[in-house]
Enzyme design. Sequence first.
Site, PDB file in Angstrom:
ATOM      1  N   GLU B  46      80.468 121.645 -44.442  1.00 56.13           N
ATOM      2  CA  GLU B  46      80.078 121.178 -45.767  1.00 56.13           C
ATOM      3  C   GLU B  46      79.542 122.366 -46.542  1.00 56.13           C
ATOM      4  O   GLU B  46      78.520 122.947 -46.177  1.00 56.13           O
ATOM      5  CB  GLU B  46      79.014 120.088 -45.642  1.00 56.13           C
ATOM      6  N   ASP B  57      67.097 118.637 -53.404  1.00 53.24           N
ATOM      7  CA  ASP B  57      66.882 119.510 -52.254  1.00 53.24           C
ATOM      8  C   ASP B  57      65.426 119.892 -52.062  1.00 53.24           C
ATOM      9  O   ASP B  57      64.694 120.152 -53.012  1.00 53.24           O
ATOM     10  CB  ASP B  57      67.740 120.775 -52.405  1.00 53.24           C
ATOM     11  N   TYR B 168      77.816 109.109 -46.447  1.00 47.14           N
ATOM     12  CA  TYR B 168      76.713 109.995 -46.098  1.00 47.14           C
ATOM     13  C   TYR B 168      75.439 109.181 -46.226  1.00 47.14           C
ATOM     14  O   TYR B 168      74.997 108.890 -47.337  1.00 47.14           O
ATOM     15  CB  TYR B 168      76.721 111.190 -47.058  1.00 47.14           C
TER      16      TYR B 168
END
Lengths: 387, 259
Positions: B46, B57, B168
């Site tokens: 990825e 993040d 995911y």
Amino acid sequence: MKAGRFGPYGGRYAPEILIAALQDLTHSYARFQRDAAAQDELHSLLTRFAGRETPLYACRNLGKETGVTICLKREDLLHGGAHKINNTLGQALLAKMSGKRRLIAETGAGQHGVATAMAGAVLGLEVEVFMGAVDMQRQAPNVSRMELLGATVTPVTTGSATLSDAVDEALRNWAGSADDTHYLIGSCVGPDPFPGIVRDFQCVIGRELYTQSLNQEGRLPDAAVACVGGGSNAIGTFFPLLDQSVRLIGAEAGGRGLDPGNHGASLSCGTAGVLHGAFTSVLQDDEGRISETHSISAGLDYPGVGPEHAYLRDIGRAEYMCVSDAEAVAAFRLLSRTEGIIPALESAHAVAAALRLAEEMDEGSLIAVTLSGRGDKDLATVPGGRV
Amino acid sequence: MTRIEAAFSKSDAPLLIACTVAGDPTYELSLEVVRAIIAAGADILELIIPNTNPVADGPVIRSAHERAIIAGGGVETAFALIRTIRRESQIPISLMTYVNPIIVRGEEQFFRDAADAGADGILVVDMPPEEGASLLRQKRIDPIFIIAPSTSPDRIRMIEALGRGFLYLVSAPGVTGRRTHLPDDLGVRVRRVKELSHLPVAVGFGIGSAETADEAVGAGADAVVVGSAITECILVNPVNPAPGVAEVIGTIRGGMRLN
């Protein structure tokens, strides 16, 4: 127009982890709008706690030589010293009625952080404010005020350590805390439904301006001017005047010059892109990397802008002009000396734009300027004293 | 069938998805990191396009974005990296990006260029299906979507019907970054998604040790995603990150086999 869109702009470009929170917010805001008791409570807080309505003051001296009357919509007189409290009281009440116990916010100049801390204190909600480390330095008095009001101020050191980075950090925190926390965003930016909510709460500025101008001046202004960082005081001024024949003019941060990295003029110099959840006009390079920005006023130091402004620009309903740091400082000093009013550096951009307009408008014209905040916080940036 | 779909269909054991920011800390060293990931036997790569505002993040991946941006990284360098890897390996490549670079390049153009470069799937962090009509039209590249702890069953059904490749699943609320343990309710959430979906479920966010890899597999994950632990190798040894990366992959794989 599609829900959450302003023409092509706006939308909900948010990570999946925030989608449920944004959907909940959309529903709770719809309930809040229909809830007469909630509206009454907001009205009561705005009048008795925050000090509405604010005066529309026709300047005695400023712009006199041009034969144009300049009126100031005195948001600087509000509790906390800026228009921000209109939005924070609204959103904090909304959060409380939705069962949240905590507020988080980003702040640039510190005005929104202070207004959130005040709203949190009066409504019994815990407050954490994310603020760029650079901004904490240049707006130190506001950091002390927030802390005194019981808020935690968390420094953000990533990127350029200014407003945009503070928004990033608030979004990150919200991703892990949305269950009990409301993200009280400070401007008409962010993913849907934020831009519409913030606009609605700030429209009190334009509504009062409309009525006061008719009552006091016998007519609406020929032009309404407001500064634009994210653009909340401007959209609150413009929106109630959209259907009237009033020129709407936004003053952006021209900074040190219009080459990349030296300004914050997202509407005048930006291109279409997504920043902080909305499709809007953004300062960026050709691969979509967001540019560094600069403005002498922390509140305008932002590479994006509310999506509704991008739409008003495109359809030609509002005009946006760049005001440099130097012009803003000159207006800051001039208004202090001529009218006895120290404007926030952000608002000084609008004053400077109005002075430029006054030069070109016919004698007898009427300009309304939204003076979004007071300038005491800026004395470290622009030294006082006689110059 | 894309390489991603093929990887899931031919393996009975859970897959290891290794994640790194393209161009961290430089293009050349990033290529070494990727080669180390492939050599260590990761099943899916990825690659993250560096971004100036990575709002999903945590501090570790954020620092990777910053380093890559400072080194001049962006969309072009990420595509160049994919093209280079494609000449050496047939590893399935999933591209992860924030939406703005896609909007700026032009959505169709971006997806076409990504597929041409050799990407097999794309996960756009901040483009939920409602904003992703252009992505959903793509035939050559799998649209991969995130399922969050707060995603409702109705929404899981909507997303699984539109996604391809895999789903995911975010292990816990918050941002990327290693955790000591995954949440207790992870197994319940993985099962719920699998009941509602035909797609394999990859679990990400928080996995960076043998223990957490074991917990993810124990919870029923069809794949585990490791990201921050790989980036930490670059933080610790920016001059020669490859050996550390290989070790992390080995550790995670070991944890996955404990079950």
